[in-house]
Each structure stands twice: as C-alpha cells, then as structure tokens.
Scaffold this motif. Structure first.
Motif, PDB file in Angstrom:
ATOM      1  N   ILE A 164      56.182  40.793  48.884  1.00 15.58           N
ATOM      2  CA  ILE A 164      55.316  39.784  48.855  1.00 15.58           C
ATOM      3  C   ILE A 164      55.072  39.372  47.150  1.00 15.58           C
ATOM      4  O   ILE A 164      54.848  40.355  46.457  1.00 15.58           O
ATOM      5  CB  ILE A 164      53.914  39.749  49.237  1.00 15.58           C
ATOM      6  CG1 ILE A 164      54.093  40.173  50.756  1.00 15.58           C
ATOM      7  CG2 ILE A 164      52.822  38.591  49.131  1.00 15.58           C
ATOM      8  CD1 ILE A 164      54.085  38.875  51.703  1.00 15.58           C
ATOM      9  N   VAL A 165      55.266  38.178  46.838  1.00 17.02           N
ATOM     10  CA  VAL A 165      54.952  37.717  45.472  1.00 17.02           C
ATOM     11  C   VAL A 165      53.672  37.184  45.622  1.00 17.02           C
ATOM     12  O   VAL A 165      53.233  36.391  46.433  1.00 17.02           O
ATOM     13  CB  VAL A 165      55.989  36.691  44.981  1.00 17.02           C
ATOM     14  CG1 VAL A 165      55.493  36.263  43.558  1.00 17.02           C
ATOM     15  CG2 VAL A 165      57.378  37.402  44.795  1.00 17.02           C
ATOM     16  N   PHE A 166      52.742  37.408  44.587  1.00 16.35           N
ATOM     17  CA  PHE A 166      51.340  36.884  44.620  1.00 16.35           C
ATOM     18  C   PHE A 166      50.672  36.924  43.196  1.00 16.35           C
ATOM     19  O   PHE A 166      51.456  37.054  42.285  1.00 16.35           O
ATOM     20  CB  PHE A 166      50.435  37.763  45.415  1.00 16.35           C
ATOM     21  CG  PHE A 166      50.317  39.227  44.855  1.00 16.35           C
ATOM     22  CD1 PHE A 166      51.237  40.147  45.127  1.00 16.35           C
ATOM     23  CD2 PHE A 166      48.928  39.582  44.295  1.00 16.35           C
ATOM     24  CE1 PHE A 166      50.874  41.473  44.614  1.00 16.35           C
ATOM     25  CE2 PHE A 166      48.841  40.707  43.702  1.00 16.35           C
ATOM     26  CZ  PHE A 166      49.858  41.786  43.697  1.00 16.35           C
ATOM     27  N   MET A 167      49.821  36.011  43.232  1.00 16.60           N
ATOM     28  CA  MET A 167      49.125  35.815  41.814  1.00 16.60           C
ATOM     29  C   MET A 167      47.717  36.805  41.899  1.00 16.60           C
ATOM     30  O   MET A 167      46.945  36.794  42.799  1.00 16.60           O
ATOM     31  CB  MET A 167      48.562  34.333  41.868  1.00 16.60           C
ATOM     32  CG  MET A 167      47.870  34.091  40.387  1.00 16.60           C
ATOM     33  SD  MET A 167      46.415  33.136  40.805  1.00 16.60           S
ATOM     34  CE  MET A 167      45.465  34.343  40.828  1.00 16.60           C
ATOM     35  N   SER A 168      47.552  37.290  40.721  1.00 14.76           N
ATOM     36  CA  SER A 168      46.293  37.922  40.641  1.00 14.76           C
ATOM     37  C   SER A 168      45.685  37.792  39.076  1.00 14.76           C
ATOM     38  O   SER A 168      46.656  37.749  38.135  1.00 14.76           O
ATOM     39  CB  SER A 168      46.719  39.425  40.706  1.00 14.76           C
ATOM     40  OG  SER A 168      45.372  40.318  40.497  1.00 14.76           O
ATOM     41  N   ASP A 169      44.614  38.022  39.056  1.00 18.25           N
ATOM     42  CA  ASP A 169      43.785  37.733  37.812  1.00 18.25           C
ATOM     43  C   ASP A 169      43.378  39.114  37.393  1.00 18.25           C
ATOM     44  O   ASP A 169      42.236  39.194  36.466  1.00 18.25           O
ATOM     45  CB  ASP A 169      42.769  36.684  37.495  1.00 18.25           C
ATOM     46  CG  ASP A 169      41.389  36.904  38.446  1.00 18.25           C
ATOM     47  OD1 ASP A 169      41.505  38.045  39.188  1.00 18.25           O
ATOM     48  OD2 ASP A 169      40.511  36.336  38.349  1.00 18.25           O
ATOM     49  N   ARG A 170      43.960  40.194  37.793  1.00 12.52           N
ATOM     50  CA  ARG A 170      43.444  41.288  37.497  1.00 12.52           C
ATOM     51  C   ARG A 170      43.376  42.032  36.005  1.00 12.52           C
ATOM     52  O   ARG A 170      43.055  42.849  35.500  1.00 12.52           O
ATOM     53  CB  ARG A 170      44.233  42.601  38.409  1.00 12.52           C
ATOM     54  CG  ARG A 170      45.905  42.364  38.059  1.00 12.52           C
ATOM     55  CD  ARG A 170      46.446  43.558  38.991  1.00 12.52           C
ATOM     56  NE  ARG A 170      46.302  43.120  40.496  1.00 12.52           N
ATOM     57  CZ  ARG A 170      46.545  43.939  41.411  1.00 12.52           C
ATOM     58  NH1 ARG A 170      47.059  45.087  41.307  1.00 12.52           N
ATOM     59  NH2 ARG A 170      46.479  43.546  42.728  1.00 12.52           N
ATOM     60  N   THR A 171      44.174  41.508  35.323  1.00 14.78           N
ATOM     61  CA  THR A 171      44.419  41.580  33.642  1.00 14.78           C
ATOM     62  C   THR A 171      43.583  40.577  32.983  1.00 14.78           C
ATOM     63  O   THR A 171      43.524  40.190  31.937  1.00 14.78           O
ATOM     64  CB  THR A 171      45.776  41.536  33.200  1.00 14.78           C
ATOM     65  OG1 THR A 171      46.279  40.221  33.436  1.00 14.78           O
ATOM     66  CG2 THR A 171      46.454  42.602  33.754  1.00 14.78           C
ATOM     67  N   GLY A 172      42.837  39.745  33.836  1.00 11.16           N
ATOM     68  CA  GLY A 172      41.899  38.685  33.144  1.00 11.16           C
ATOM     69  C   GLY A 172      42.221  37.161  33.359  1.00 11.16           C
ATOM     70  O   GLY A 172      41.525  36.177  33.573  1.00 11.16           O
TER      71      GLY A 172
END
Lengths: 174, 436
Positions: free
Chosen positions: B302-310
C-alpha cells in the motif's frame, strides 16, 4: 448548520450586550443606544439592590463564553488559539456540571491540500478541543467528534479571509 | 484544377477550421504536430431518425486527446461513404494521413441501426479496418466511441479509452443548504447519470476493478461511513460503522479487498478489509495522520500519505509487514500527497506542493528510482488525480473562475482538456477501468 450557530452567537451576544448596558446604565456610558434602554427591564435603580442583585459580571462572562460555539484555527495548525482557552474551560465546566449534556465537536478545514488530508486535519483540530474539555472536567461520553474536512465550508471563495472562516471547530448541541 | 491553387485554397479555409472543436469540449492545450485525419460525415439512409452524428463523435474523441487534428468539414472535396468511392489522391492533396468513412442504415419501423465504417491509411493507399456495428439508435454515442477506440489503436498502438466512464461528486448550492450528488458519465462528461443524492457530503468514489461497483464515503448518517453500491442496480451496502473517520475506500487490484482509513484507534491509520470474510487488518499504526491509501500494481503493498515527519509525504508498506517497516518515497517536496503508481510500478502520480512559500498544489509524476519529477499542471488548486484505463491521460479536479471543474492532462503533460460542467462544484473524478 454553521450559519445557524452564527445566528445563535449573534443573538446571544446581542442579549449579553443589552444586559451589560443595562447593568452599566447608572455609570457614565458614552453612547448607550436608546432602544437598548427601552428594551430593558427596569435596572437596579429601585431601592433594594441587596435583594435582587441580577447577574454578576462573572455570570455574564460565563454566558458570553458558553455562547461562543465556533473556534478558529491558523493555517495548517491543529491547536486551538490561546485566546480561546478560558472560553473552552468554561464549556468544560458546564459539561461537568450538566452530566446529561451531549455535544458534537465538528472539525473543518480550508480547501488547500488534499480532501482526505483535510478530513484528518478537521478531526485533529476537534480532538485537540475534545482532550482539553476532558482534562477540564467533561466526560468522554458527553462528546462526539465528527470531521467534515473541507466538505462544508462556511465561506465560498479562494481568499485568505474565506479560508480563515473555514478552519474551525463548531460545538453543536446534541 | 491546378493542384497548387487548390492547396492554397485549403490553407486559407483551414484558418476557420478550429471552430469545430468547441462544440462539446474545450481543448486547452494540444501537441504541436497533430496527426491529420479526415472523418467524412457518415451517409445515412432515410430510415434513420434522431440518430446522433457518429462522425462528429469520432472526430471529437480523437481531437480531445490532442494527438489528432480532424479536417474541417467545409474542406472536404468529396463525401465518400465506402471504399469504392474513395480516391486517395484527393486526401493526399489535403495532406491527410488517415481517412474514415461510413454509413448508417436503419430498418423501417425499428430502433435498430447498422453502422458500417472503413478506415484507410491515405499514404499507403490501404484499407486498415472495415467493420459493421449494430445497435439501438440510442447507442450512437457508444458506437462512435467504439469506432474512435479502433482508430486510436490502429494509429497509436495503444488501446483507446473512449468507451470508458467517469465518476465524480457535484456540490450544488441551494437555498436551504448544499446538495451533493454522486454522478457517472461518459469519459467526456456526456450522458451524466445520478447514482446518489444527499444533503450531506459524499466523498472519494472508487471503481471496483471490474467496473460493476463503486465504493464511496457518505455523511448521510451525520458521520463519514463507507458504502459499496452496485452501479447497474443501485443496490448498496454499508461497509463500515466505526467511531471516527471511515474514509478513502480503494479496491484492491483483484477486487477482493478494500483499503481504507479508520481513526477508531485514535488517529487515522490504513486498514484493509477482506470483502468476503469481512476480516479487518490494520496496516499502519502511528499517532500521526496516515491516509490516502492506494495499491501497488501487484496488490502486495500500500502506498499512502503520512504527516509523521510534520508535513504530508508519501510512504509505502508491504501488507503483513511490521508497521515500523515503512519506506518513505518522497523527500523533495514541501507536501506530497494522494499518490498512486502507474502500471509500471516505478512512476508515481501525486499531488505536489513544492515549497512552503509557493502555495500551489499541482499534479506531478515522480520516478521513484531516478527521482525525476515531471509537473503536469500549472493551475494552483489541483487535486484528486485519476488515471485513464489505457494510461494515456490523468483527470483531476481544479478551480476555474471560483468553481470546481474537471480537467485532464496527458501523462507527458502536452495535451490538456477541460470537461464542460453545468451548475455547482464538480470534484473527485474517478476514471473507470476498461468496461468491455
């Protein structure tokens, strides 16, 4: 929904203003509008000020705070503004004092950025307020969080002013 | 007649030719050197009434994708309708590379039509295809799109996508609040049909790989929940009812599973639900926002978006891997989001905001091996990219004159067109798979 709560706010603010002017009418106020005085029940001009004190300044302030139902956010920021802290504390105390009260926190974002991300941002904003209300006495079961992301803007248009109106969390009574 | 004089006359007339392209679509940008093709109006016998102009449908299709330039009808020297009437020299004089002719005939007292067409290579003086299609008179657009598919494949070697369809969401302001509709239309926006009406928002339509179903998010219960609807029958079922966000449904390539986003465990994470057993598998586990899942072409990751680095960036995780085993795919943008791979598994379509200072969101492709980026669009609020089934174009949502509209761009960025839209904001296009 947003329009309705705005109307409520405006109505409550007006009511508050009326009462405030009434309470201050014995002092030298600059320009009390005539209709304000006309519409107000006789102020504490009668003798027994001790018998019927009317709402205190604190009570009026509390009323004003509970009437604020919309909280705005800076761009790409999930934390509510420092100036809303006291108002939210009052909401939390009100929930703690009224166990039967149920509210929804509806989170919203402006249209910049992707839709699914904005849905998540709206929830993050509402959760920030949720956690603050719980820390200050509300119970988890009284509050539901729902994010609408960018799907229910308060203002149409691609201006900074519209975007600022749209980045918000609304308190809606259940 | 002197051939040089004739050619000059044609060139003068050609100045007026582009007007024909404005009938149903707006081509906002085309290739520099389109392939010239003559599409002769199809002959009709008197028995056909109310039928649409098949030749016009075919030439609109071919011009819309930008690689072709149809000869203006006023420039035709003759109107052949079958091979015996074709004189290649005429079309060579008009500098046409290809020629399409045909005829439509009906059966007296019946709605059935027969459409015979023939397609020629003018320079090689060769008939490439000759075929008869039959159908109801109401299916003339389908027949026209089918002929365009054949022509497109003959010339480019790539399967045509003119019989594909799109799903999209329309938000229309009304006196008592916004009305939302999920609609389906031909790829060119024609023949729209409403699949769902609601007074609450509708989001994220996604086709099942066989084109029979659509998954979407509806707020009709005052909360975002995922539904799957059978497109033909309208029957639907609610798939999720978890607390918090239930969103971003995406069918797996085999159609057996649905990737989605749930925030039931505190923050939005990626989950996969098996649609036969209803078993739910958690894929990511992070306190930041993880959303916008898409499947790799092999269905394993799965490709996904995350804002785990800000800020939003794009990541990939293999199904069944530890949630720590996440690979970051983008580094060079302020925000990168809404990603999905092209069928090659190397090039990634996404929405990109280059820097914090330039607040524009554009559609781009990044090659995750060479890290080369091609930005395809130049408007500023572009989102929801969706790939045509033949991989030739990307449709996306943008703003034009303050309203939501659907635009399309070829994957090389050279060709652009805009779909006509009626009232309201149109958004979240989802391009169908091949439907035949």
């Amino acid at each position: 929904m947003g329009t309705q709560s705005n109307t409520i706010i405006k109505a409550s603010l007006l009511a508050f203003t009326l009462t405030l002017f009434a309470a201050c009418s014995s002092t030298e106020d600059a320009e009390p509008p005539a209709e304000v005085v006309d519409n107000t029940p006789a102020p504490a001009d009668t003798s027994g000020a001790d018998d019927d004190p009317g709402p205190t300044v604190e009570e009026l302030e509390r009323e004003r705070q509970l009437a604020q139902r919309v909280f705005y956010f800076d761009f790409d920021v999930a934390e509510f503004k420092a100036e809303d802290r006291e108002t939210l504390t009052t909401h939390a105390q009100n929930l703690a004092a009224n166990a039967n009260l149920r509210i929804r926190l509806e989170g919203h974002a402006d249209e910049r950025g992707t839709r699914e991300y904005n849905l998540a941002l709206g929830e993050r904003r509402a959760n920030g307020i949720l956690n603050y209300l719980i820390v200050n006495g509300a119970s988890r079961g009284q509050i539901e969080v729902v994010s609408y992301g960018e799907e229910r803007p308060e203002q149409a248009g691609q201006t900074e002013a519209a975007y600022a109106e749209n980045r918000r969390v609304e308190i809606v009574d259940q | 007649m002197n051939p040089k004089l004739l050619l000059l006359a044609v060139l003068l007339l050609a100045v007026h030719a582009p007007a024909a392209a404005e009938l149903s679509i707006q081509i906002t940008q085309g290739v520099d050197d389109p392939i010239p093709i003559a599409v002769v109006p199809f002959a009709t016998d008197g028995a056909v009434f109310g039928a649409e102009d098949v030749a016009e449908i075919v030439s609109s299709d071919l011009e819309q994708v930008g690689e072709f330039l149809a000869l203006g009808r006023e420039n035709l020297l003759s109107m052949p309708s079958e091979e015996s009437e074709v004189f290649f020299r005429d079309w060579q004089l008009l500098a046409q590379d290809y020629l399409l002719v045909g005829k439509v005939s009906g059966v007296q007292g019946s709605q059935v039509v027969r459409v015979q067409y023939e397609f020629f290579d003018v320079n090689r003086e060769l008939r490439l295809v000759g075929e008869v299609l039959a159908g109801n008179v109401s299916q003339m657009r389908d027949i026209g799109h089918e002929i365009a598919n054949v022509v497109y494949e003959q010339v480019t070697g790539t399967r045509g996508a003119f019989t594909s369809q799109i799903l999209y969401v329309v938000a229309e302001p009304a006196a008592d609040g916004t009305r939302f509709r999920l609609e389906k239309a031909d790829y060119d926006g024609q023949r729209p049909q409403v699949l769902l009406r609601s007074r609450e928002p509708i989001m994220s339509p996604n086709w099942s790989p066989d084109g029979s179903e659509v998954a979407y998010v509806s707020f009709e219960t005052d909360r975002p929940r995922i539904y799957i609807q059978d497109i033909a029958s309208g029957q639907r079922r609610q798939i999720t009812n978890y607390p918090g966000i239930n969103s971003s449904p995406v069918f797996s390539p085999d159609g057996d599973r649905l990737a989605m986003v749930l925030s039931r465990d505190g923050s939005p994470d990626i989950y996969v639900q098996d649609l036969r057993s209803n078993e739910l598998m958690r894929v990511t586990d992070h306190p930041a926002i993880d959303t916008e899942p898409s499947w790799t072409p092999d269905g394993r990751s799965i490709v996904f978006m995350s804002d785990r680095t800000g800020q939003p960036q794009i990541y990939q995780i293999e199904l069944g891997a530890s949630s720590f085993d996440v690979e970051r795919l983008t580094y060079d943008c302020f925000q990168c989001a809404k990603a999905r791979f092209l069928p090659d598994g190397v090039n990634l379509i996404h929405v990109r905001r280059e820097t914090r200072q330039s607040p524009s969101y554009q559609i781009a492709i990044i090659n995750i091996e060479t890290l080369r980026v091609i930005t395809l669009t130049d408007t500023s609020l572009d989102e929801s990219p969706s790939l045509a089934p033949n991989g030739s174009m990307i449709m996306y949502a943008t703003k034009y004159q303050g309203r939501g509209v659907l635009d399309a761009v070829s994957i090389d960025g050279l060709v652009k067109f805009r779909l006509p839209s009626a009232e309201g904001d149109v958004r979240e296009p989802a391009w169908s798979p091949f439907l035949d």
